[in-house]
Motif scaffolding. Structure first.
Motif, short mmCIF file in Angstrom:
data_model
loop_
_atom_site.label_atom_id
_atom_site.label_comp_id
_atom_site.label_asym_id
_atom_site.label_seq_id
_atom_site.Cartn_x
_atom_site.Cartn_y
_atom_site.Cartn_z
N LYS A 201 0.89 -1.04 -0.16
CA LYS A 201 0.42 -0.12 0.15
C LYS A 201 1.07 1.72 -0.26
N VAL A 202 0.04 2.07 -0.57
CA VAL A 202 1.14 3.31 -0.08
C VAL A 202 -0.07 4.05 0.86
N GLU A 203 0.57 4.62 1.76
CA GLU A 203 0.63 6.18 2.49
C GLU A 203 0.89 7.72 2.54
N ASN A 204 -0.81 8.53 2.36
CA ASN A 204 0.28 9.27 2.20
C ASN A 204 0.24 9.87 4.10
N ILE A 205 0.76 10.87 3.79
CA ILE A 205 1.47 11.61 5.15
C ILE A 205 0.76 12.82 5.23
N VAL A 206 0.12 13.53 6.09
CA VAL A 206 -0.02 15.28 6.09
C VAL A 206 0.03 15.21 7.37
N ALA A 207 0.44 16.54 7.94
CA ALA A 207 0.68 16.78 9.27
C ALA A 207 -0.34 18.08 9.27
N ARG A 208 -0.66 17.90 10.50
CA ARG A 208 -1.42 18.28 11.54
C ARG A 208 -1.54 19.77 11.39
N SER A 209 -2.32 21.00 12.28
CA SER A 209 -1.37 21.74 13.18
C SER A 209 -1.12 21.83 14.50
N PRO A 210 -0.17 22.62 14.60
CA PRO A 210 -0.25 22.49 16.11
C PRO A 210 -1.03 21.85 17.04
N ASN A 211 -1.00 21.72 17.97
CA ASN A 211 -1.55 20.66 18.60
C ASN A 211 -1.00 21.19 20.07
N GLY A 212 -2.94 21.54 21.04
CA GLY A 212 -2.57 22.63 22.62
C GLY A 212 -1.23 22.44 23.02
N GLN A 213 -0.41 20.95 22.87
CA GLN A 213 0.67 20.90 23.97
C GLN A 213 1.72 21.41 22.62
N GLY A 214 1.78 21.66 21.80
CA GLY A 214 2.97 22.18 21.24
C GLY A 214 3.58 21.03 19.96
N ARG A 215 2.87 20.15 19.58
CA ARG A 215 3.24 18.60 18.78
C ARG A 215 2.46 19.18 17.58
N ILE A 216 3.26 18.78 16.30
CA ILE A 216 2.75 18.80 15.07
C ILE A 216 2.39 16.89 15.23
N LEU A 217 1.24 16.96 14.94
CA LEU A 217 1.12 15.17 14.59
C LEU A 217 0.53 14.53 13.00
N PHE A 218 0.90 13.58 12.63
CA PHE A 218 0.55 13.55 11.23
C PHE A 218 -1.28 12.71 11.50
N ASP A 219 -1.69 12.69 9.80
CA ASP A 219 -2.57 11.91 9.52
C ASP A 219 -2.25 11.28 8.38
N ALA A 220 -2.32 9.84 8.44
CA ALA A 220 -1.73 8.81 7.41
C ALA A 220 -3.08 7.71 6.16
N LYS A 221 -3.25 8.36 5.54
CA LYS A 221 -4.71 7.77 5.28
C LYS A 221 -4.06 6.62 3.64
N LYS A 222 -4.17 5.65 3.81
CA LYS A 222 -3.76 4.84 2.52
C LYS A 222 -4.75 5.25 1.21
N THR A 223 -4.20 5.42 -0.05
CA THR A 223 -4.19 6.18 -0.81
C THR A 223 -4.91 5.86 -1.61
N SER A 224 -3.42 4.11 -2.07
CA SER A 224 -3.53 3.44 -3.47
C SER A 224 -2.60 2.04 -2.60
N ILE A 225 -3.93 1.24 -3.15
CA ILE A 225 -2.88 -0.46 -3.41
C ILE A 225 -2.44 -1.36 -3.96
N LEU A 226 -1.55 -2.24 -3.88
CA LEU A 226 -0.92 -3.26 -5.43
C LEU A 226 -1.80 -4.46 -4.80
N GLU A 227 -2.37 -4.87 -5.76
CA GLU A 227 -2.97 -6.39 -5.79
C GLU A 227 -2.38 -6.83 -6.98
N GLY A 228 -1.51 -8.14 -7.20
CA GLY A 228 -0.82 -8.14 -8.10
C GLY A 228 0.02 -7.69 -8.67
N SER A 229 -0.40 -6.80 -9.72
CA SER A 229 0.57 -5.82 -10.21
C SER A 229 -0.32 -4.31 -10.95
N GLN A 230 -0.41 -4.35 -10.40
CA GLN A 230 -2.01 -3.14 -11.02
C GLN A 230 -2.48 -2.56 -9.48
#
Length: 801
Positions: free
Chosen positions: A430-459
């Protein structure tokens, strides 16, 4: 878990037995129940430096192993179906210790040689039947070599280097993760078939893992058509300057697609350098990472918004290519007990160095697929131990059964090749796309990871939109190289203006002289040359002049229009030349005919059909050639690349021209007709060279045909030398057309215009003299026969009163 640990720590309460050739301990407890205790040693990074806790690929993975031991000892089949039935006759129980390798091959080797192998095997201080780990291939390699010497298996959940399949060097190494061959094939496939990349930069850690991954990446790239062009940039994980050098290689490559084979401990340093160099976290740059950077997909992982904002920015919009293992609800539920069950968490913490600070440590809400693989690794070892027939088995016996083990685990069907490695073809990626969030209340930047593509066989199957560093879902144009600027070598505006002025001059001259012919059609000088002849000449030169307009066409005119213009040019030139030249040829033949008849003292009349015979003959020949050309292989507008390339081997210069496969053949045929006609005309003019007279056209026709012949002989080779330079080619063609038109029009019309003006002037003078003297009106007319003979008549014809 604690019960079996207590059995080991209370030898006085149990009956224990082992042998010198085995690390298995048979134990009979107070209830007279007999177990075979098998000890495992986890060789994972609990910390990254001996002090700071390492959750991803360390503590979380250790905890997954602990859960596997819990299920195995309790025969809990919620994750591995039919586990209780399968183990009903097995009395093996597992215990485990955690050794901190700190991601370091040196530290891992020290722990193994100084703290494990030197033990005097006993119930309380057991030698392991197998090591579990390591995370990095660079750490697994020395452990597997040392383990091979002592017949101590090493079973890894995350070391993917294909070099570890070498059984001569690593005879007892196995793993529940496929080699990096699968990751490399998936990565190359995505870059080419989804993104259209032909060029890619690869930055890789210079260790066993990185070198093996790069080798597989290059191999997969070579199998493509065309092969993937790869620039590799190695870095030493222990040297900051080496990282800077590797980033410099990528920056100077100017490639837009980068694939990172980056070890977890060095990820921050690498991405910080990439961000500072302007090749990460900026629009137009696309980064994909191996699963070694999978910490970005872990819930709760992030960076400090003040001190690590640059790393977070560089990590925004990257893609991670990794195994696609379905979520296992049963394992996720079990995972949740690590945080909710205080006793279980306390037991886990107690297995580590008491000096480590676990006060703020929390388990992730959900496990990653690495935890699935670790669970299956320990479960595979336990099942293999139960399958060994010998009660007191050794490492070789265990490993032989390990590679034969098959079961449905947390990560799916677990089966091994003869090398002890899991086959990647049974898994998807699979391919996961990592997108940064805005800094949270603790001053940390977290990430969202979403699956964008799946390799099944050769497709590759599209699942969701991939967000790139410019904040859009639009993938960068091109093949991963800088935007290509191609010099199309279009005809310059100045050259086109000059060419069109040439066309206007030829067409206006032809039109103007045609009008002059009509206006003066009753004058003697025009009547002698016959207006029909002169009209044909003007029509022919007008057609030739108009061809320059179609020669000037180029992009962005549509392909259809350009193809039509390509074939129209030879029609206009050929038919126009035939129309004009046939009149000249007819005049030349007429003069020779008059000469031959004048010598015989016979009167001859040159009729209009005498002009049409040469015209129709030449026209028919040229029309047959042109129609055949159009039917067989018409000219088309083709853009041809020149031998001029940039540093990436891309052509940066091209030119457009009208081409066809049979172009040379048809051009030669038309050229032969033209040259033969010119030779005939010049030969005829040579025969009439002795004719003299004020209005004799022979010398002017001779001059015209001679210029045409010279223009043809000189012009065609000159055109061939500039055929790949559109501006020069267009100017020379335009000039040649104008010269041909001028060579036809000027010698024939200029003398007539001058003579007509002289005649008008003479006529006005005579008329003025007649009125002043009162003399008889008369008009002096040169006889037509004298004009045709080339001599001006001295006789006067009087009009009847």
């Amino acid at each position: 878990l604690k019960y079996y640990d207590e059995l080991r720590s209370s030898p006085e309460n149990v009956l224990a037995q082992t042998t010198s050739s085995s690390h298995v301990v048979r134990v009979t407890d107070a209830d007279n129940t007999t177990f075979r205790l098998c000890h495992l040693t986890s060789m994972l990074p609990s910390t990254n430096d001996g002090k700071n806790l390492q959750p991803d690929f360390g503590l979380y993975t250790e905890a997954a192993g602990l859960l596997a031991i819990l299920d195995f000892n309790n025969r809990n089949g919620s994750i591995v179906p039919n586990l209780k039935t399968r183990l009903k006759d097995c009395n093996v129980r597992l215990t485990m210790e955690f050794q901190d390798t700190q991601f370091s091959p040196i530290e891992a080797s020290r722990v193994l040689t100084q703290e494990i192998l030197l033990r005097e095997h006993s119930l309380t201080n057991p030698q392991p039947i197998s090591m579990i780990g390591a995370t990095r291939s660079a750490v697994s390699a020395p452990l597997a070599v040392l383990g091979g010497i002592h017949k101590l298996p090493l079973i890894s959940y995350g070391s993917t280097s294909s070099q570890l399949d070498d059984k001569d060097s690593y005879p007892y190494f196995g793993r529940t993760v496929p080699t990096n061959e699968g990751d490399a094939v998936a990565a190359v496939s995505y870059l080419r078939h989804v993104l259209g990349a032909t060029h890619c930069g690869v930055i890789y850690v210079k260790d066993g893992f990185g070198l093996a991954f790069l080798e597989e990446f290059l191999r997969a790239g070579r199998l493509l058509d065309p092969p993937m062009n790869v620039i590799s940039a190695p870095y030493d994980p222990e040297a900051e300057a080496s990282i800077e050098s590797a980033i410099g290689i990528l920056r100077h490559s100017r490639f837009k697609y980068i694939f990172g084979i980056i070890s977890t401990p060095t990820y921050g340093a690498v991405m910080r350098q990439a961000y500072n160099a302007g090749i990460a976290g900026v629009p137009g740059m696309v980064w994909f990472l191996s699963s070694a950077s999978g910490q970005l997909t872990t819930e709760g992982f992030g960076y400090d918004a003040t001190t690590q904002a640059d790393i977070a920015a560089a990590s925004n919009s990257v893609g991670i290519i990794s195994l696609d293992i379905d979520d296992n609800d049963a394992f996720s539920s079990l995972w949740g007990t690590l945080e909710s069950n205080a006793a279980l968490k306390e037991y886990f913490v107690s297995k580590h160095d008491s000096e480590l600070d676990f006060s703020s440590f929390k388990f992730a809400a959900l496990p990653s697929y690495w935890e699935y693989l670790q669970y299956d690794a320990i479960m595979a070892v336990g099942l293999a131990a139960c399958d060994v027939k010998e009660e007191f088995f050794n490492g070789r016996d265990l490993f032989e059964k390990f590679i034969q083990t098959s079961f449905e685990g947390a990560s799916g069907l677990v089966e091994f090749k003869s090398s002890g490695t899991r086959d990647y073809t049974s898994l998807s990626y699979k391919v996961e796309n990592i997108v940064a969030r805005s800094p949270n209340g603790q001053g940390r930047i977290l990430f969202d990871a979403k699956k964008t593509s799946i390799l099944e066989g050769s497709q590759w199957i599209h699942v969701d939109s991939f967000i790139y560093s410019d904040g859009t879902a639009t993938k960068p144009a091109g093949s991963g190289l800088p935007i290509l600027t191609v010099d199309l070598n279009l005809i310059g505006d100045g050259a086109r203006i000059v060419g069109l002025l040439f066309a206007a001059l030829a067409m206006a001259s032809s039109l103007g002289l045609a009008i002059w012919t009509i206006v003066h059609r009753k004058s003697v000088v025009v009547r002698v040359s016959q207006p029909f002849f002169l009209g044909m000449i003007c029509i022919g030169t007008f057609m030739m002049g108009s061809s320059i307009i179609f020669m000037s066409l180029q992009e962005p005119v549509s392909q259809t229009v350009l193809d039509g213009a390509c074939m129209l040019v030879p029609y206009l030139l050929s038919v126009g030349f035939v129309t004009a030249f046939s009149a000249l040829l007819s005049k030349t033949l007429r003069i020779n005919k008059l000469m031959s008849h004048s010598q015989a003292c016979r009167r001859v009349v040159v009729r209009r059909q005498d002009v049409l015979i040469p015209f129709m003959t030449l026209f028919a020949i040229n029309l047959i050639i042109l129609v055949s050309w159009t039917a067989i292989d018409p000219l088309e507008w083709v853009r041809t690349e020149k031998r001029s390339f940039d540093e990436f081997g891309r052509s940066v210069e091209s030119y457009g021209a009208c081409e066809s496969e049979w172009q040379l053949v048809f051009n030669i045929l038309i050229g032969m007709v033209v040259v033969c006609s010119l030779l005939v005309a010049n030969a005829a003019n040579y025969r009439a060279r002795h004719i003299s007279g004020e209005l004799h056209e022979g010398k002017w026709i001779s001059l015209s045909t001679l210029i045409l012949l010279e223009a043809t002989i000189i012009g065609i080779p000159a055109l061939l030398t500039v055929s790949d330079r559109p501006t020069e080619f267009f100017l020379m063609r335009s000039a040649l057309v104008v010269i041909i038109c001028a060579a036809i029009l000027a010698p024939l019309f200029v003398p007539k215009i001058i003579q007509a003006r002289k005649d008008d002037y003479s006529t006005r003078r005579r008329r003025g003299g007649q009125r002043s003297s009162g003399s008889e009106r008369s008009r002096m007319l040169p006889s037509r026969s004298s004009y045709l003979a080339g001599e001006r008549s001295s006789s006067f014809h009087k009009e009847r009163p």
